[in-house]
Design a protein around this motif. Structure first.
Motif, PDB file in Angstrom:
ATOM      1  N   PRO A  45      -2.103  -7.842  17.090  1.00 41.23           N
ATOM      2  CA  PRO A  45      -1.890  -6.497  16.551  1.00 41.23           C
ATOM      3  C   PRO A  45      -3.131  -5.897  15.898  1.00 41.23           C
ATOM      4  CG  PRO A  45      -0.089  -7.946  15.924  1.00 41.23           C
ATOM      5  CD  PRO A  45      -1.156  -8.810  16.532  1.00 41.23           C
ATOM      6  N   ASP A  46      -3.998  -6.738  15.360  1.00 41.89           N
ATOM      7  CA  ASP A  46      -5.186  -6.210  14.670  1.00 41.89           C
ATOM      8  C   ASP A  46      -6.223  -5.607  15.615  1.00 41.89           C
ATOM      9  OD1 ASP A  46      -5.800  -8.749  15.694  1.00 41.89           O
ATOM     10  OD2 ASP A  46      -7.248  -9.164  14.106  1.00 41.89           O
ATOM     11  N   LYS A  47      -5.987  -5.691  16.912  1.00 41.03           N
ATOM     12  CA  LYS A  47      -6.876  -5.058  17.880  1.00 41.03           C
ATOM     13  C   LYS A  47      -6.351  -3.697  18.323  1.00 41.03           C
ATOM     14  CE  LYS A  47      -9.484  -8.851  19.744  1.00 41.03           C
ATOM     15  NZ  LYS A  47     -10.410  -9.074  20.830  1.00 41.03           N
ATOM     16  N   PHE A  48      -5.259  -3.243  17.697  1.00 43.27           N
ATOM     17  CA  PHE A  48      -4.646  -1.982  18.084  1.00 43.27           C
ATOM     18  C   PHE A  48      -4.555  -1.040  16.895  1.00 43.27           C
ATOM     19  CE2 PHE A  48      -3.444  -5.026  21.232  1.00 43.27           C
ATOM     20  CZ  PHE A  48      -3.555  -4.317  22.417  1.00 43.27           C
ATOM     21  N   LYS A  72       2.137  -2.068  10.274  1.00 43.15           N
ATOM     22  CA  LYS A  72       1.080  -2.661   9.444  1.00 43.15           C
ATOM     23  C   LYS A  72       1.478  -4.071   9.011  1.00 43.15           C
ATOM     24  CE  LYS A  72      -1.825  -0.698   6.811  1.00 43.15           C
ATOM     25  NZ  LYS A  72      -3.051  -0.896   7.548  1.00 43.15           N
ATOM     26  N   GLU A  73       2.781  -4.313   8.842  1.00 47.63           N
ATOM     27  CA  GLU A  73       3.248  -5.659   8.498  1.00 47.63           C
ATOM     28  C   GLU A  73       2.865  -6.674   9.570  1.00 47.63           C
ATOM     29  OE1 GLU A  73       7.441  -5.219   7.772  1.00 47.63           O
ATOM     30  OE2 GLU A  73       7.118  -4.464   5.737  1.00 47.63           O
ATOM     31  N   LEU A  74       2.745  -6.206  10.814  1.00 45.39           N
ATOM     32  CA  LEU A  74       2.308  -7.087  11.906  1.00 45.39           C
ATOM     33  C   LEU A  74       0.797  -7.247  11.942  1.00 45.39           C
ATOM     34  CD1 LEU A  74       4.480  -5.883  14.922  1.00 45.39           C
ATOM     35  CD2 LEU A  74       4.817  -7.904  13.507  1.00 45.39           C
ATOM     36  N   GLY A  75       0.087  -6.289  11.352  1.00 44.07           N
ATOM     37  CA  GLY A  75      -1.371  -6.334  11.372  1.00 44.07           C
ATOM     38  C   GLY A  75      -2.021  -5.190  12.128  1.00 44.07           C
ATOM     39  N   CYS A  76      -1.226  -4.241  12.625  1.00 49.09           N
ATOM     40  CA  CYS A  76      -1.788  -3.085  13.334  1.00 49.09           C
ATOM     41  C   CYS A  76      -2.547  -2.183  12.355  1.00 49.09           C
ATOM     42  CB  CYS A  76      -0.686  -2.266  13.990  1.00 49.09           C
ATOM     43  SG  CYS A  76       0.180  -3.120  15.315  1.00 49.09           S
TER      44      CYS A  76
END
Length: 169
Positions: A45-48, A72-76
């Motif tokens: 998710p942090d790549k999106f 954001k909880e997932l890391g987006c």
């Protein structure tokens, strides 16, 4: 699905920005779908980074805030697009968990000839940095504007003055 078929491209990817429409924020269907897809595929998710326009957020403030929080909880990551186009931009900024402010190009494109536009870009950049957010300037069309933005320490720029659009598929 494309990234699952091309893991080498996913590996090389720094960040993939995806524009969302106002209707995507209206209900919980889209956020639920995206959460499900990230969990099902294992994509990082942090790549999106999801881009949402300021007007779309204002029109759907409650659902947009819930949407942002759930991903954001997932890391987006999130970018507030066309920032500065609304009348109350700074009023709600403290409550939005966005990572980037993408300045409305109307302020950026004339900063070399319009001192008011220059001050607006400077103010947006300064406030964003104070809040720990990165800034993106759109409509960077020439070297003079690019140099001024670099002097202001704007984090990222976008426009024909930097490079022409290309397809990397």
């Amino acid at each position: 699905d494309w990234f699952l078929l091309h893991p080498d491209r996913l590996q090389a990817l720094a960040l993939c920005s995806i524009n969302l429409s106002a209707s995507s924020l209206a209900g919980k269907e889209m956020s639920g779908f995206l959460v499900e897809q990230f969990k099902k595929t294992g994509l990082p998710p942090d790549k999106f980074c999801f881009e949402i326009t300021e007007t779309a957020i204002i029109a759907n403030l409650t659902s947009a805030t819930e949407f942002i929080i759930s991903l954001k909880e997932l890391g987006c990551l999130f970018s507030l697009d066309d920032f500065g186009s609304g009348f109350s931009s700074f009023a709600y900024l403290k409550n939005l968990q966005v990572d980037f402010l993408k300045m409305d190009g109307i302020h950026v494109r004339n900063i070399e000839s319009d001192p008011v536009s220059l001050e607006m870009v400077k103010s947006i950049n300064d406030i964003a940095h104070l809040m720990g957010k990165k800034t993106i300037a759109k409509f960077v069309e020439n070297d003079a504007v690019l140099k001024m933005l670099l002097d202001l320490k704007v984090d990222y720029v976008q426009g024909y003055g930097c490079d022409t659009p290309s397809v990397l598929v």
